[in-house]
Each structure stands twice: as structure tokens, then as C-alpha cells.
Design a protein around this motif. Structure first.
Motif, PDB file in Angstrom:
ATOM      1  N   ARG A  29      -8.049   1.446  22.478  1.00  0.00           N
ATOM      2  CA  ARG A  29      -7.715   2.330  21.362  1.00  0.00           C
ATOM      3  C   ARG A  29      -6.627   1.664  20.528  1.00  0.00           C
ATOM      4  N   MET A  30      -6.718   1.817  19.211  1.00  0.00           N
ATOM      5  CA  MET A  30      -5.699   1.254  18.325  1.00  0.00           C
ATOM      6  C   MET A  30      -4.879   2.375  17.704  1.00  0.00           C
ATOM      7  N   ASP A  31      -3.610   2.074  17.486  1.00  0.00           N
ATOM      8  CA  ASP A  31      -2.678   3.059  16.953  1.00  0.00           C
ATOM      9  C   ASP A  31      -2.217   2.657  15.555  1.00  0.00           C
ATOM     10  N   ALA A  32      -1.641   3.599  14.855  1.00  0.00           N
ATOM     11  CA  ALA A  32      -0.956   3.342  13.583  1.00  0.00           C
ATOM     12  C   ALA A  32       0.241   4.266  13.547  1.00  0.00           C
ATOM     13  N   LEU A  33       1.257   3.878  12.802  1.00  0.00           N
ATOM     14  CA  LEU A  33       2.472   4.671  12.743  1.00  0.00           C
ATOM     15  C   LEU A  33       2.667   5.222  11.342  1.00  0.00           C
ATOM     16  N   ALA A  34       2.955   6.524  11.259  1.00  0.00           N
ATOM     17  CA  ALA A  34       3.047   7.207   9.965  1.00  0.00           C
ATOM     18  C   ALA A  34       4.420   7.832   9.786  1.00  0.00           C
ATOM     19  N   MET A  35       5.168   7.270   8.838  1.00  0.00           N
ATOM     20  CA  MET A  35       6.492   7.805   8.550  1.00  0.00           C
ATOM     21  C   MET A  35       6.683   8.014   7.047  1.00  0.00           C
ATOM     22  N   THR A  36       6.319   7.027   6.232  1.00  0.00           N
ATOM     23  CA  THR A  36       6.588   7.065   4.797  1.00  0.00           C
ATOM     24  C   THR A  36       5.772   8.130   4.074  1.00  0.00           C
ATOM     25  N   GLU A  37       6.404   8.760   3.097  1.00  0.00           N
ATOM     26  CA  GLU A  37       5.743   9.768   2.261  1.00  0.00           C
ATOM     27  C   GLU A  37       5.944   9.424   0.789  1.00  0.00           C
ATOM     28  N   PRO A  38       5.156  10.025  -0.102  1.00  0.00           N
ATOM     29  CA  PRO A  38       5.343   9.762  -1.536  1.00  0.00           C
ATOM     30  C   PRO A  38       6.769  10.011  -2.010  1.00  0.00           C
ATOM     31  N   GLY A  39       7.454  10.989  -1.411  1.00  0.00           N
ATOM     32  CA  GLY A  39       8.815  11.293  -1.833  1.00  0.00           C
ATOM     33  C   GLY A  39       9.869  10.938  -0.810  1.00  0.00           C
ATOM     34  N   ALA A  40       9.482  10.210   0.232  1.00  0.00           N
ATOM     35  CA  ALA A  40      10.436   9.868   1.290  1.00  0.00           C
ATOM     36  C   ALA A  40      10.111   8.484   1.826  1.00  0.00           C
ATOM     37  N   GLY A  41      10.824   7.475   1.291  1.00  0.00           N
ATOM     38  CA  GLY A  41      10.666   6.107   1.760  1.00  0.00           C
ATOM     39  C   GLY A  41      11.904   5.730   2.545  1.00  0.00           C
ATOM     40  N   SER A  42      12.879   5.137   1.851  1.00  0.00           N
ATOM     41  CA  SER A  42      14.149   4.807   2.506  1.00  0.00           C
ATOM     42  C   SER A  42      14.866   6.071   2.990  1.00  0.00           C
ATOM     43  N   ASP A  43      14.693   7.176   2.268  1.00  0.00           N
ATOM     44  CA  ASP A  43      15.318   8.452   2.642  1.00  0.00           C
ATOM     45  C   ASP A  43      14.421   9.180   3.636  1.00  0.00           C
ATOM     46  N   VAL A  44      14.468   8.716   4.882  1.00  0.00           N
ATOM     47  CA  VAL A  44      13.591   9.272   5.912  1.00  0.00           C
ATOM     48  C   VAL A  44      13.832  10.764   6.103  1.00  0.00           C
ATOM     49  N   ARG A  45      15.098  11.182   6.011  1.00  0.00           N
ATOM     50  CA  ARG A  45      15.428  12.588   6.221  1.00  0.00           C
ATOM     51  C   ARG A  45      14.885  13.474   5.098  1.00  0.00           C
ATOM     52  N   GLY A  46      14.400  12.838   4.031  1.00  0.00           N
ATOM     53  CA  GLY A  46      13.864  13.605   2.911  1.00  0.00           C
ATOM     54  C   GLY A  46      12.393  13.947   3.067  1.00  0.00           C
TER      55      GLY A  46
END
Length: 386
Positions: free
Chosen positions: A118-135
Motif C-alpha cells: 500500500r502507498m501513502d500520501a501526506l496531506a497538510m497544505t490548504e489553499p489558505g494555509a501553507g506556511s501558516d499551518v495553524r490557519g
């Protein structure tokens, strides 16, 4: 201080470099042209890596990995950096945060990922939240005994090949003296889960064939069993992952810079103008001297950061320095190589323009150069109370 490689490390470098040169290089031009990696080629690459014993080499032996230390794995990634990222993706390095899997999660996610099933991918970035992860606005709320996820992630690398994704979402908010602070939780979400959609992302000029995807969660219902780590503990898990990815970007940049430098060096020795090789002119030879000096400096800086991790020493600033310097070094090396090639450097008869385009994204993803400078300066000033 011993800067030499052990016999085992020399073998690692030789094996991975041979794989990249023989299995990756021949397919790069076609992937660049089409923007696609044929499924049969992806499967063949993965199988060859498994046969070599390098699949999931970043994982401990007790879960089926090769158990490489940080320095050894950095050497692997440095050689993989020489090749097309769209193709080296199938060398298989699952996200190290899967080690947080517990109980049934180990059988459903961790162990199959390590075996290459099985292969995985990681999802964190959003259209309005790149460097500002808490956003981030992608969120999960309790509904009965389940969690309901809603929101959008984008720039998600490798999700087109993923069987499941590791997604970070907001699950609450705390009031602090500096304002609201979101709590983040990590979830494991299988492809095909109702309410979860993976669709094509944007066409990038960098790393063609290594696609970024858009993930949409529309009332996607998940049980507690899909929480990775602790509820509201996703930020700690995230930091562990960022350590690994930032040092990977740094060492990939070193490997790619060494490949680009070889093109520049050979071209400078062969190309003649005014009756002699252009490498005899100081305008070119001095550029070569600067390039190899910077490449070596980035290499040692990256290996030193990995060594600190192997010793259990703090390495946040050192990793940030490596990521910052190596990615900006790669930009300078690719630009100087293109200048040495002149007009031909911009033609797709040579891969120089591809290296030049690919280099640009390295200063952005997995923490921009500005974020790395913030980490470094904060580490220096905090002990002084500033």
C-alpha cells in the motif's frame, strides 16, 4: 572527525546510484514529455527496489524496513536526488510518522506500507494555509462516536498513487495570550471512503509527472480507529515528519546539483569559442570553482544535520540551515549551468532547462526559505530572551 564513508555506506551509494542511472535516467525524457508515469513502469520500479532490499529503508528492521540510520538514509536520498522525482517516488519511502500506528493500524497501514503493498500520501497544505499551518480550515467534528471531516487540501504530492492518505485537520481551538490556537489531529483515510475525493491538481513547471492533487472531504465520516496518534496531538506528529522531509529536500538538492555540475563541467571542457575550451576562460572556470565549493558545503551541512539526529542531539536549526542553504545553492548551480550552456541551455535538447525549472520549487515546499530563516533566527535569539 571522520568524513569518510564506511564500506557499507559506499555500497549504499553505489547501489542506489546504479539504480538511478540504469532504471530512472532512461525514462526521464518520456515522463517529462507526457507528464505521466505508466503504471507498469511504476510497478516494475517498485519491484526492483523490493528485490534490492531498499524498499522502506527508512523504517526499523523490526517492522520490516532496512533500519538505516539518518546519515545512511541521507546518502540514499542524495543519490535519488539525481533522478526524476516522478520516477524515484517508487523507490518507496513511506512517511516515517506511520510509526505512530498502534494496534490494528499496524496491520492495515504500517506493515503493508513497509512491504510495498500500500502507498501513502501526506496531506497538510490548504489553499489558505501553507506556511501558516495553524490557519488550516479543514476540520473534523464529533458526531456521535465518529468524526466528520470537511474541507479541502491541495498541493498533495503522490496522492494519485496513494491507497490511503495521512491528513492533518483542525479539531478544536484554544484561547491563548497570543490569540486563538487551533488543535490539530492526524487521521488515516482510505481511498474510496465515502465523502473523500481525490482529483487532479495544478499543472506545475517543476517535476513534471510528480503530480500534486486536490483532496476534498465532504462530510467524510471516520471512526476513532482512524486517528493516528493522540486526538489534538497532530502538531507533535507533524513536527516529526517535517524533520524528515526537510533534510530529504536538502540532500535531494545536493544530489541534483552534483548531476547538474557534471553537465556544466563536461560542457565547459568540450565547448570551444575563440579557439579554446570555454572552461579556460575565468568567466566560466571561476563559476565552476564556486559551484563545486557550494555543493560540497551543502553536502557537509546536510550530513552534519543527519549525524546530529543519529546522535540524539537537537537538530532543528541545523536541519533548517541545510534545507535553506542546499535549496538556494541548487538554484544558483542550475542557473550558472544554464548560463554556461548559453542559448542551448534553454532548449529541450538538453535536460538543463528541466533542472532549472525543477530547482525552483525546492525553496518553497516543505517550508519556504523564509520559514527556515525564521526557525534559525528564533533558535539563536530565544536563549537570549529576545
Amino acid at each position: 572527525m571522520n568524513f569518510g564513508l564506511s564500506d557499507e555506506q559506499e555500497m549504499i551509494v553505489s547501489t542506489v546510484r546504479s539504480f538511478v542511472e540504469n532504471e530512472i535516467y532512461p525514462h526521464e525524457a518520456e515522463v517529462e514529455r507526457t507528464g505521466e508515469v505508466p503504471p507498469e513502469l511504476a510497478d516494475r520500479l517498485k519491484q526492483k527496489v523490493i528485490e534490492l532490499g531498499f524498499y522502506a529503508c527508512n523504517f526499523p528492521e523490526d517492522v520490516g524496513g532496512a533500519g538505516l540510520g539518518h546519515v545512511d538514509f541521507t546518502l540514499v536520498e542524495r543519490e535519488l536526488g539525481r533522478g526524476s522525482m516522478a520516477l524515484t517516488h517508487f523507490f518507496g519511502r513511506p512517511q516515517n510518522i506511520l510509526m505512530a500506528c498502534e494496534g490494528e493500524q499496524r496491520e492495515r497501514y504500517l506493515l503493508p506500507a513497509v512491504r510495498g503493498e500500500r502507498m501513502d500520501a501526506l496531506a497538510m497544505t490548504e489553499p489558505g494555509a501553507g506556511s501558516d499551518v495553524r490557519g488550516m480550515t479543514c476540520s473534523a467534528v464529533r458526531d456521535g462516536g465518529d468524526w466528520v471531516l470537511s474541507g479541502t487540501k491541495h498541493f498533495i504530492s503522490g496522492a494519485n498513487h496513494a491507497d490511503f492518505v495521512i491528513v492533518f485537520v483542525a479539531t478544536g481551538e484554544d484561547q491563548t495570550p497570543r490569540g486563538p490556537k487551533k488543535r490539530i489531529t492526524t487521521f488515516l483515510v482510505d481511498r474510496g471512503t465515502p465523502g473523500f475525493t481525490i482529483r487532479d491538481g495544478y499543472r506545475s513547471v517543476s517535476h513534471r509527472g510528480y503530480k500534486n492533487m486536490i483532496l476534498e472531504f465532504d462530510d467524510c465520516r471516520l471512526p476513532d480507529a482512524q486517528v493516528l496518534g493522540e486526538v489534538d496531538g497532530g502538531f507533535a506528529v507533524m513536527n516529526d515528519w517535517l524533520y524528515a522531509t526537510r533534510i530529504t529536500v536538502a540532500t535531494n538538492s545536493v544530489g541534483r546539483a552534483r548531476r547538474v555540475f557534471d553537465y556544466a563541467l563536461n560542457y565547459a571542457a568540450e565547448r570551444k569559442q575563440f579557439g579554446q575550451p570555454i572552461g579556460r576562460f575565468q568567466g566560466v572556470s571561476f563559476q565552476l570553482a564556486d559551484m563545486i565549493t557550494e555543493i560540497d558545503a551543502a553536502d557537509y551541512l546536510t550530513l552534519a544535520a543527519a549525524w546530529r539526529l543519529d546522535q540524539g542531539l537537537p537538530a532543528n536549526r541545523e536541519i533548517a540551515s541545510a534545507k535553506l542553504y542546499a535549496t538556494e545553492m541548487l538554484a544558483r548551480v542550475t542557473d550558472a549551468t544554464l548560463q554556461i550552456y548559453g542559448g542551448m541551455g534553454l532548449m529541450d535538447d538538453f535536460p538543463i532547462e528541466r533542472f532549472w525549472r525543477d530547482a525552483r520549487v525546492e525553496r518553497i515546499w516543505d517550508g519556504t526559505s523564509e520559514i527556515q530563516r525564521h526557525i534559525i533566527s528564533r533558535d539563536l535569539l530565544r536563549p537570549l530572551g529576545a
